[in-house]
Design an enzyme around this catalytic site. Structure first.
Site, PDB file in Angstrom:
ATOM      1  CB  CYS A  47      -2.033   0.302   8.328  1.00  0.00           C
ATOM      2  SG  CYS A  47      -0.757   1.553   8.539  1.00  0.00           S
TER       3      CYS A  47
ATOM      4  CD  GLU B   6       4.984  -0.812  13.121  1.00  0.00           C
ATOM      5  OE1 GLU B   6       3.806  -0.536  13.414  1.00  0.00           O
ATOM      6  OE2 GLU B   6       5.955  -0.361  13.746  1.00  0.00           O
TER       7      GLU B   6
ATOM      8  CG  ASN C 233      -0.347  -0.065   2.498  1.00  0.00           C
ATOM      9  OD1 ASN C 233       0.654  -0.750   2.678  1.00  0.00           O
ATOM     10  ND2 ASN C 233      -0.882   0.669   3.451  1.00  0.00           N
TER      11      ASN C 233
ATOM     12  CD  GLU D  71       8.912  -0.122  11.854  1.00  0.00           C
ATOM     13  OE1 GLU D  71       7.982   0.431  11.241  1.00  0.00           O
ATOM     14  OE2 GLU D  71       9.699  -0.917  11.321  1.00  0.00           O
TER      15      GLU D  71
END
Ligand code: NAD
Length: 487
Positions: free
Chosen positions: A289, A256, A158, A461
């Site tokens: 997301c 993630e 994405n 992160e």
């Protein structure tokens, strides 16, 4: 297409793996298709266990040299990679748009400059990474950030190069060597990154790129005994498979994952701002997301909010993502379109009402959709659709808003629209989310920790958190000269 090279808008992309500083072909290939018009872009090397083993071996061989390279030199090379990205922004932008269908104007002006920034940020942060020595009964403690070793980085389609370089840049800065596996639906910009890194002087084997289907090459990468870190961005089911594959060796993981984030709109909010924030959730055709796909709106303003939302959302222009005036491009793949439509059809069958949209359009496009009359425990409220589909529910009290917001298995992000600062703090503190945005969305500073709670991920992160993950921290305790007491 000449052998192993495909051309996108005049930009040549090598379709082979990049292993140990060389291009390597596979016996098999897979076809890369553009979501814009369904045209075949070319044949990409289809890696499997042999290519995985070769790439990890190259990363292992290159590791001692790169780990021993002085920090300042590593930082210099990463800045040179950023220079290379900046020189090729136009090329990277058109290749990424053609490959994954996201807007060209976003790639040009937002995404690709951020890709360069990823390298600059972690190069600079590396030089600040130090912990003051401290004393314990006259002994010195010295904390060092030792590079962990070969790292496998697996990324989704994405935001291909953006998400890949969030991982590649800190891993390389930390002194690790890398095997990057981009998603099979958007393999091209990772190959260009390999060219850019080589031109910038990154030694052979420090960055390797392997192509292929996750199910065919993934396990060989994630179960490999020489891999010291695995960082993955993608879906929950794949994360579960990777965790199982890494479990026998306890290889540390950063995950993630997906989300089902809420946007809470209180009656005291600036409604125009709230509507802007809600409509923004259709960006990248809903394939984000972090998207706040659950609109939770206070009852007293729900009708007015919906009226203004529909007015704005129905003016969005859907079409070719290369056109500067387009707001929403195609979805990535026919399978993704089917998945989106399946969610919507099941929701409608269960009693939901489509205020706008609710159906696919010609080609690989899905009409921006808003569904109301959805039950909290229904699939459409609980599961990630990953398409331009929002639900709207109402609440009467702040407690109810918080309860609805927290009632999914995810916890990636939450957005609040409110004019009351105290409420914002009070509600924000109760939300389960890796990031809470108050009267804003998608503001992302690389210094901040980024990640999700619950099924949205493991680890964070960004800034020092990235180095925490990619390094083995070591404390060295030295006795004062002539000190004999071991007690
Ligand atoms: P996916 O899980 O299908 O694939 C992601 C990557 O994993 C691809 O490169 C794929 O080839 C690889 N893969 C598949 N099976 C594998 C296996 N067995 N072993 C190793 N690798 C394997 O996800 P996707 O459809 O590409 O991406 C969409 C998902 O990613 C959504 O759930 C979205 O929310 C999530 N996402 C999360 C973030 C975040 O930062 N939290 C960002 C973007 C996307």
């Amino acid at each position: 297409m000449t052998e192993h090279i495909l051309t996108v808008a005049g930009v040549a992309v090598d379709t082979r793996h990049w292993i140990g500083g060389e291009r390597v072909a596979s016996a098999d290939t897979f076809t890369d298709v553009s979501p814009i018009d369904g045209s075949a872009l070319g044949e990409i090397a289809r890696g499997g266990p042999a290519e995985a083993a070769a790439a990890v071996a190259a990363a292992k061989a290159a590791f001692p040299g790169w780990a021993a390279t002085p920090r300042a030199e590593r930082a210099r090379i990463l800045h040179a990679v950023a220079d290379g990205v900046e020189k090729r922004i136009e090329e990277l932008a058109i290749v990424e748009t053609t490959d994954n269908g996201a807007l060209l104007r976003s790639h040009r002006r937002g995404v690709m400059p951020r890709v360069a920034h990823n390298f600059r940020f972690f190069a600079d942060w590396l030089l600040t990474l130090d912990h003051d020595d401290f004393a314990t009964r006259g002994h010195t403690n010295h904390v060092s950030w030792d590079p962990a070793g070969p790292s496998v980085l697996i990324t989704p389609w994405n935001a291909p190069l953006m998400l890949a370089t969030w991982k590649v840049a800190p891993a390389l800065a930390a002194g690790n060597t890398v095997v990057l596996k981009p998603a099979e639906w958007s393999p091209l910009t990772a190959s260009l990154l390999a060219d850019i890194a080589a031109e910038a002087g990154l030694p052979a084997g420090v960055l390797n790129v392997v192509q292929g289907y996750g199910a065919e090459i993934g396990d060989a990468l994630t179960s490999h005994p020489d891999v010291r870190r695995i960082s993955f961005t993608g879906s929950v089911p794949t994360a579960q498979r990777i965790a199982a594959s890494a479990a026998p060796r306890l290889t540390p993981l950063s995950l993630e994952l997906g989300g089902k984030s809420p946007l809470l709109v209180f009656a005291d909010a600036d409604l125009d701002l709230a509507v802007d924030l809600a409509v923004e959730q259709y960006d990248n055709a809903g394939q984000v997301c972090l998207a706040a796909t659950r609109l939770l709106v206070e009852e007293s303003v729900a009708e007015e909010f919906t009226r203004r939302f529909v007015d704005k959302a129905t003016r969005l222009r859907q079409g070719d993502p290369r056109d500067e005036t387009t707001d929403i491009g195609p979805n990535i793949h026919p399978r993704q379109l089917e998945k989106i439509d399946g969610f919507v059809r099941r929701a409608l069958a269960a009693g939901a009402r489509a205020v706008i949209g609710g159906h696919p359009k010609d080609g690989q496009y899905y009409a921006p959709t808003l569904l109301t009359e959805v039950a909290q425990d229904s699939e459409i409220v609980q599961e990630e659709v990953f398409g331009p589909v929002l639900t709207l529910q109402t609440f009467a009290t702040e407690d109810e808003a918080v309860a609805l917001a927290n009632d999914t298995r995810f916890g990636l992000a939450a957005t609040l629209a409110t004019g009351d600062r105290e409420r914002a703090e009070r509600v924000g503190a109760q939300l389960v989310a890796g990031t809470v945005w108050i009267n804003c969305f998608f503001v992302r500073d690389l210094q901040a920790p980024f990640g999700g709670s619950r099924h949205s991920g493991v680890g964070r992160e960004g800034g020092t958190w990235s180095f925490d993950f990619y390094c083995d921290l070591k404390n060295t305790v030295t006795a004062p000269k002539g000190f004999k007491d071991h007690g």
